[in-house]
Design a protein around this motif. Structure first.
Motif, PDB file in Angstrom:
ATOM      1  N   PRO A  60       0.143  -5.132   5.511  1.00 41.62           N
ATOM      2  CA  PRO A  60       0.594  -5.769   4.264  1.00 41.62           C
ATOM      3  C   PRO A  60       2.059  -5.449   3.982  1.00 41.62           C
ATOM      4  O   PRO A  60       2.448  -4.283   3.940  1.00 41.62           O
ATOM      5  N   VAL A  62       3.762  -5.735   1.255  1.00 37.00           N
ATOM      6  CA  VAL A  62       4.004  -5.021  -0.007  1.00 37.00           C
ATOM      7  C   VAL A  62       3.770  -3.516   0.141  1.00 37.00           C
ATOM      8  O   VAL A  62       4.337  -2.726  -0.622  1.00 37.00           O
ATOM      9  N   GLY A 123       4.698  -9.610  -3.889  1.00 34.62           N
ATOM     10  CA  GLY A 123       3.989 -10.582  -3.062  1.00 34.62           C
ATOM     11  C   GLY A 123       4.414 -12.009  -3.307  1.00 34.62           C
ATOM     12  O   GLY A 123       4.251 -12.878  -2.437  1.00 34.62           O
ATOM     13  N   ASP A 129       1.321 -12.842   3.117  1.00 36.29           N
ATOM     14  CA  ASP A 129       1.412 -11.454   2.669  1.00 36.29           C
ATOM     15  C   ASP A 129       1.262 -10.431   3.778  1.00 36.29           C
ATOM     16  O   ASP A 129       1.371  -9.233   3.533  1.00 36.29           O
TER      17      ASP A 129
END
Length: 567
Positions: A60, A62, A123, A129
């Motif tokens: 991910p 983020v 995001g 993502d």
């Protein structure tokens, strides 16, 4: 000048590291954030998610942003004076891609210094993502299509420095476009992990680095430009698709020391960075590793870890489907060659454990293995043309592409045959043979990237295996470096190489007669204290022995082919 600091980052698979150095190359402060431990809310394992059924491995985006927040906080708590940092560079795990939305750059440019990065880069800035990881193996169909269309693995390697690889960004983009067409259409820009990190620092989308771009299967290395034919294929086969993908990819920065611009005002206001602090291109983790020492042309780094990696600085653009060639991250006209093996310490440890069963070690766990390796004659024979050749793959290997297994051969002047029990003392004879096998494979493939003789100037050994004297000695005997084998401690190689690049970018001199910048290697060598940085662990070249190993290379290559073709 003595108070100036230069900051290097390394955004790797399992953690993000930072190291600040001064102008004398001395480390001042180090810090790291381990994703699984320091950002547990993302539920990754070893920094990634895995979908085994689809052979996907991804992370991910983020999470990296949150981890960078945490890392900056750790540096602040450690006492780093951000105001003294004059330049920042970094390294990113190679081949991963980040897909930005059309709002990304405006959001990067308007960050609120009262909030964390994670609170703002949440995001919405990404059309997808997740970032495919270098361990991903989901793009077999795309790799086949690229090679079939462009003329095979040799042709792709000639153009891009590598054959089509599952983890490379071009095949990954091709699969992403097919699997997620709506997300692809909403993608405004595509970054590598390296240029993503540079973008976070700059507050705008950064160009891709000249060396890291070579891990995409999209860059025409000899002509320093995107390859139109491959880009068109990846984009769907149309001219309009090619133009659109080129826009998404953006420019490539050819100067590894270029001032890309000042650090974002967000960091000036929130952490006290100087507004004069500038960002240089962030490169890939492997290119950054060769910047952690003044690696000269014809020098080799051998990383002796769980896997085995060989890196070489070379002026020769000699390609092969068996290895990778990248443009050098700092020096025009030089290239970085790379070999990556799955089997390294695991294969050696398996032989060690088998020997320890029949010959319990007298001291550390390697003593019996080392004694067997160093008391056995080279190639397992005292004289004559006969030699022992072994292939040891407890894991499936990528160089060569081979299933797991162990193969033992006797080679004489005329033939190669499977060794009988009487001809091979198992497992004692395996101690030397496995070390020879791993080094012969590297010498076979690295030779074309070196001089006309295939002989390196120096071999630097790093990683856990570098502490084993038997491994170092056999490495020196087979590679025969003219100046010897040197042990180098590189626990933070990528971050350190990045910090060195930041220093070079700030202080490199220009030759008034040519207009060329001082090379990174010359710059670093002038400041490098060899007596404290490295230790010589083997003499290297031994007349007659290096030549003897060279004579067995054709038989070793044949042995590999037999292993690959066996069912």
């Amino acid at each position: 000048m003595n108070d100036d600091l230069f900051l290097g980052f390394d955004l790797s698979t399992q953690q993000i590291k930072a190291i600040a150095i001064n102008s004398k190359l001395q480390p001042i402060i180090e810090a790291n954030v381990e994703f699984d431990v320091d950002t547990p809310e993302y539920l990754t394992k070893k920094g990634v998610f895995t979908n085994a059924e689809r052979q996907e491995v991804y992370a991910p985006v983020v999470m990296w942003i949150k981890a960078f927040d945490v890392l900056l906080g750790k540096l602040q708590m450690a006492g780093l004076d951000f105001a003294k940092v004059k330049c920042i560079s970094g390294a990113g795990q190679q081949h991963g891609s980040v897909f930005w939305s059309e709002d990304a750059e405006s959001m990067l440019a308007s960050l609120d210094s009262e909030k964390t990065l994670a609170e703002q880069l949440d995001g919405r800035q990404f059309s997808h993502d997740m970032s495919p990881n270098w361990q991903d193996h989901s793009t077999g169909k795309e790799c086949d299509a690229i090679e079939d269309t462009l003329g095979g693995p040799e042709k792709i390697a000639q153009l891009t420095g590598s054959k089509a690889h599952h983890r490379f960004t071009g095949p990954q983009i091709m699969r992403f476009r097919t699997l997620h067409p709506e997300k692809y259409d909403k993608t405004w820009r595509i970054s590598l992990v390296s240029s993503f990190f540079a973008s976070i620092l700059l507050g705008k989308i950064a160009p891709i680095d000249v060396s890291d771009v070579c891990g995409m299967n999209l860059w025409d290395i000899p002509n320093s430009k995107w390859n139109d034919e491959i880009v068109r294929l990846v984009a769907g086969g149309t001219e309009a698709g090619k133009v659109e993908l080129l826009r998404k990819l953006g420019e490539v920065e050819l100067d590894g020391g270029k001032d890309l611009g000042p650090i974002s005002n967000y960091y000036v206001r929130r952490f006290g960075f100087s507004s004069d602090c500038f960002i240089t291109p962030v490169t890939g983790d492997n290119p950054a590793t060769i910047l952690a020492l003044p690696l000269r042309p014809l020098d080799v780094i051998v990383s002796l870890g769980t896997s085995t990696t060989l890196l070489v600085s070379t002026p020769v653009y000699k390609t092969s489907p068996s290895y990778h060639i990248f443009s050098h991250p700092t020096t025009k006209g030089l290239y970085m060659g790379m070999l990556c093996y799955c089997n390294g310490s695991l294969a050696r440890e398996k032989v060690r454990d088998e020997i320890n069963v029949i010959s319990p070690p007298s001291s550390d766990s390697w003593s019996s293995f080392n004694e067997a390796a160093l008391t056995s004659p080279p190639l397992g024979v005292d004289s004559g043309n006969t030699s022992k050749i072994g292939i040891y793959f407890p894991l499936p290997e990528i160089i060569p592409d081979c299933k797991p297994g162990v193969w033992r051969f006797i080679n004489d002047a005329d033939s190669l045959h499977n060794a009988s029990a009487e001809e091979w003392d198992i497992p004692t004879a395996d101690a030397r043979t496995i070390l020879e096998s791993q080094n012969l494979s590297m010498r076979l493939r690295a030779g074309p990237m070196l001089s006309s003789t295939g002989q390196p100037r120096r071999v630097y050994v790093v990683g856990g295996g570098s502490r084993n004297p038997a491994i170092c000695e056999v490495t020196g005997q087979i590679f025969g470096p003219t100046e010897g084998v040197f042990k180098l401690e590189l626990s933070n190689a990528c971050a350190l190489g990045s910090a060195y690049k930041a220093l070079w970018s700030t202080q490199r001199m220009v030759d008034s007669s040519t207009g060329e910048y001082e090379t990174f290697d010359d710059f670093l060598a002038d400041r490098w204290d060899e007596s404290t940085m490295i230790a010589k662990v083997d003499v290297g070249y031994r007349k007659g022995l290096w030549e003897k190993y060279g004579e067995v290379l054709p038989a070793f290559e044949t042995a590999e082919k037999v292993a690959v073709e066996s069912k």
